[in-house]
Design a protein around this motif. Structure first.
Motif, short mmCIF file in Angstrom:
data_model
loop_
_atom_site.label_atom_id
_atom_site.label_comp_id
_atom_site.label_asym_id
_atom_site.label_seq_id
_atom_site.Cartn_x
_atom_site.Cartn_y
_atom_site.Cartn_z
N GLU A 1 -13.56 -9.98 -10.49
CA GLU A 1 -15.08 -8.63 -9.78
C GLU A 1 -13.92 -8.29 -9.08
OE1 GLU A 1 -18.56 -9.45 -6.23
OE2 GLU A 1 -17.29 -11.38 -6.80
N LEU A 2 -12.55 -8.05 -8.25
CA LEU A 2 -12.65 -6.95 -7.87
C LEU A 2 -10.19 -7.60 -8.44
CD1 LEU A 2 -11.95 -3.83 -6.97
CD2 LEU A 2 -11.70 -5.65 -4.15
N LEU A 3 -10.37 -6.56 -9.25
CA LEU A 3 -8.27 -6.47 -10.04
C LEU A 3 -7.84 -5.27 -8.98
CD1 LEU A 3 -6.43 -7.96 -11.97
CD2 LEU A 3 -7.30 -5.43 -13.46
N VAL A 4 -7.04 -5.86 -8.66
CA VAL A 4 -5.64 -5.23 -7.34
C VAL A 4 -4.81 -5.29 -8.17
CG1 VAL A 4 -4.64 -4.42 -5.62
CG2 VAL A 4 -7.07 -5.54 -5.24
N PHE A 5 -4.38 -4.15 -8.92
CA PHE A 5 -3.01 -4.68 -9.24
C PHE A 5 -1.93 -3.04 -9.50
CE2 PHE A 5 -5.43 -1.23 -11.82
CZ PHE A 5 -4.78 -0.45 -12.39
N THR A 6 -0.65 -3.59 -9.62
CA THR A 6 0.44 -2.40 -9.96
C THR A 6 1.59 -2.94 -11.00
OG1 THR A 6 2.02 -1.20 -8.42
CG2 THR A 6 2.75 -2.96 -8.58
N ALA A 7 1.97 -1.92 -11.44
CA ALA A 7 3.05 -2.28 -12.86
C ALA A 7 4.28 -0.77 -12.35
CB ALA A 7 2.40 -1.83 -14.36
N VAL A 8 5.36 -1.58 -12.81
CA VAL A 8 6.46 -0.86 -12.10
C VAL A 8 6.84 -1.32 -13.16
CG1 VAL A 8 6.55 -0.84 -9.65
CG2 VAL A 8 6.86 -2.81 -10.85
N ALA A 9 8.49 -0.53 -13.35
CA ALA A 9 9.78 -0.70 -14.51
C ALA A 9 10.27 -1.55 -14.06
CB ALA A 9 10.62 0.58 -14.74
N ARG A 10 10.68 -1.82 -12.74
CA ARG A 10 11.39 -2.68 -11.56
C ARG A 10 10.86 -2.85 -10.52
NH1 ARG A 10 17.75 0.39 -12.51
NH2 ARG A 10 16.58 1.79 -11.46
N LEU B 1 -9.33 -1.25 -19.25
CA LEU B 1 -10.03 -1.91 -18.42
C LEU B 1 -10.33 -1.88 -17.26
CD1 LEU B 1 -8.68 -5.14 -20.10
CD2 LEU B 1 -11.02 -3.97 -20.31
N ALA B 2 -9.59 -1.47 -15.85
CA ALA B 2 -10.05 -1.46 -15.14
C ALA B 2 -10.25 0.02 -14.08
CB ALA B 2 -8.38 -1.34 -14.37
N ARG B 3 -11.27 0.55 -14.95
CA ARG B 3 -11.93 1.38 -14.74
C ARG B 3 -12.65 1.61 -13.53
NH1 ARG B 3 -11.32 4.12 -19.80
NH2 ARG B 3 -9.05 5.01 -19.75
N SER B 4 -14.00 -0.10 -14.63
CA SER B 4 -14.86 -0.26 -13.83
C SER B 4 -14.33 -1.23 -12.65
CB SER B 4 -15.60 -1.29 -14.96
OG SER B 4 -14.94 -2.43 -15.63
N ASN B 5 -13.84 -2.11 -12.45
CA ASN B 5 -12.98 -3.40 -11.52
C ASN B 5 -12.09 -2.99 -10.88
OD1 ASN B 5 -11.66 -4.39 -13.41
ND2 ASN B 5 -12.55 -5.98 -13.34
N GLY B 6 -11.42 -2.32 -10.66
CA GLY B 6 -9.68 -2.33 -10.42
C GLY B 6 -9.39 -1.26 -9.75
N ILE B 7 -8.27 -1.99 -8.90
CA ILE B 7 -7.84 -0.53 -7.44
C ILE B 7 -6.25 -0.06 -7.93
CG2 ILE B 7 -7.13 -0.09 -5.10
CD1 ILE B 7 -9.42 -1.23 -4.69
N PHE B 8 -5.54 0.40 -8.36
CA PHE B 8 -4.37 0.52 -8.76
C PHE B 8 -3.60 0.80 -7.11
CE2 PHE B 8 0.19 2.11 -9.38
CZ PHE B 8 0.57 1.86 -10.63
N VAL B 9 -2.12 0.08 -6.88
CA VAL B 9 -1.58 -0.27 -5.74
C VAL B 9 -0.61 0.75 -5.83
CG1 VAL B 9 -1.29 -1.39 -3.14
CG2 VAL B 9 -2.94 -1.70 -4.34
#
Length: 415
Positions: free
Chosen positions: A224-233, A304-312
């Motif tokens: 319903e709400l995806l809170v996510f992050t992506a890092v190299a390390r 995918l995350a445009r409609s349900n995501g928050i990038f932190v």
């Protein structure tokens, strides 16, 4: 002047589709494209420490679509011998590309500035934090942890100091600055501002996304709400523990979120497991940690995350922050810690900043979830507010302008 980029071999993957090892990887690729499109690229010097060698070794190779010279050396070698090897690598690349005039080396770190050949001009972009600056903000123990251990921090400090001293005293050494944090530090150490030129960060257009499959896709799509992050390390700088604690706090307040973390090698799960252990058992079904994503996978996730995501972005210290900018420019609602120790924060409106604490992040997540305009609309407005400033075109314009200036000054200083 033609340009030769100098970068650690492990930060320059075999293919542009491989995940970036560090932020410098993406930046370097953009700089190479810029110089190549302008007819100014003479290739890349890839250096690697090899403690078993007794003298430097240089060879030619192809990598990631570029002609490269590989340099094997270690820091205890005779400085004159390493300097001579750097000059040899540059000469080989110039010959390969048909350049007979003056050349400028472009370093992505201070590491080799102490070995830079005196007869060549150079510029440098400081991607990583300065140890001397960092230790002024954090404790000695935190500094050791951030840079790997005390010995690594001391080694880096030594060569950064040597690099700053050389840039300060050599009129043919320049700084291509992507971070105001770094500029302020260098100027405070006596580097002449006239030899520093700023560039806006490079964000390349979206690559064709690679379809996400399996658990990652379903986890993201079904949230319903995806809170996510992506890092190299998943290191001390990225502070992903804050993401976990803030999300747990928000869930306790009733926000129906899922937590997704991507980072570190797929074969090294230790940090991801440590993050998982921070999630209370009753919420672990809503937590997923995977290895770092390729560029195409990352952009597919953004889609995918445009409609349900928050990038932190949860970093405690970040000299730029390319991935949060990529997320925002992809239309993903993105939030940043409200601290001047994170450079990319200056590009984000106040409404997309949070106090760097568990409660502060939980407040930001709760506010986004409750906003009547919806996550997609918030992301669209954020993209529009940033897009005029951050683009590959602006980066190329800034870089070529700085390159022309450096080349002119270097020629005058060499007469």
């Amino acid at each position: 002047m033609a340009g030769i980029l100098v970068i650690n071999e492990r930060y320059f993957p075999e293919s542009e589709l491989e995940p970036a090892h560090v932020g410098a990887t993406s930046f370097t690729r953009s700089a190479l494209r810029c110089l190549r499109n302008a007819g100014l690229s003479a290739g890349v010097i890839l250096y690697k420490r090899d403690e078993e060698l007794t003298e430097p070794q240089v060879a030619l190779a192809h990598r990631s679509g570029f002609r490269c010279a590989t340099l094997r050396f270690h820091f205890d070698m005779d400085a004159a011998a390493v300097s001579s090897a750097v000059a040899e690598a540059a000469a080989l690349l110039c010959h390969e590309h048909g350049f007979s005039g003056q050349v400028m080396l472009y370093y992505q770190t201070d590491a080799l500035l102490g070995f830079h050949p005196q007869e060549l001009a150079c510029c440098v972009t400081h991607h990583g934090p300065f140890v001397h600056d960092f230790v002024g903000m954090f404790s000695a123990r935190e500094t050791a942890r951030a840079f790997g251990d005390a010995a690594k921090a001391l080694h880096l400090f030594k060569h950064q100091e040597l690099g700053v001293n050389r840039v300060r005293s050599n009129g043919r050494m320049f700084v291509l600055q992507h971070s105001r944090l770094q500029r302020e530090y260098l100027v405070s150490r006596g580097v002449d501002e006239r030899r520093i030129r700023a560039v806006r960060p490079p964000i390349a257009p979206s690559t064709a996304p690679e379809p996400l499959r399996g658990r990652l896709r379903s986890f993201a799509e079904e949230a319903e709400l995806l809170v996510f992050t992506a890092v190299a390390r998943l290191d001390y700088f990225k502070n992903v523990e804050l993401l976990i604690s803030g999300c747990v706090q928000a869930r306790k307040r009733g926000v129906p979120l899922r937590i997704l973390v991507a980072g570190d090698s797929p074969d090294d799960a230790a940090a991801r497991e440590a993050l998982r252990a921070r999630v209370p058992r009753e919420h672990r079904g809503e937590f997923l940690a995977v290895g770092k994503l390729s560029k195409t996978q990352l952009y597919a996730l953004f889609g995918l995350a445009r409609s349900n995501g928050i990038f932190v972005c949860s970093s405690r210290y970040e000299t730029l922050g390319i991935t949060p900018l990529e997320a925002a420019l992809s239309g993903v609602c993105t939030v940043m810690p409200d601290t001047d120790k994170v450079e990319a924060r200056r590009f984000f409106p106040v409404a997309h900043r949070f106090l760097p604490s568990s409660d502060g992040l939980a407040d930001a997540i709760e506010a986004v979830y409750a906003d009547p305009s919806g996550v997609r609309q918030l992301g669209t407005r954020l993209r529009e507010s940033i897009a005029a400033e951050i683009s590959e075109e602006n980066f190329e314009r800034d870089t070529l302008g700085a390159w022309t200036h450096f080349s002119r000054v270097a020629r005058q200083a060499g007469r």
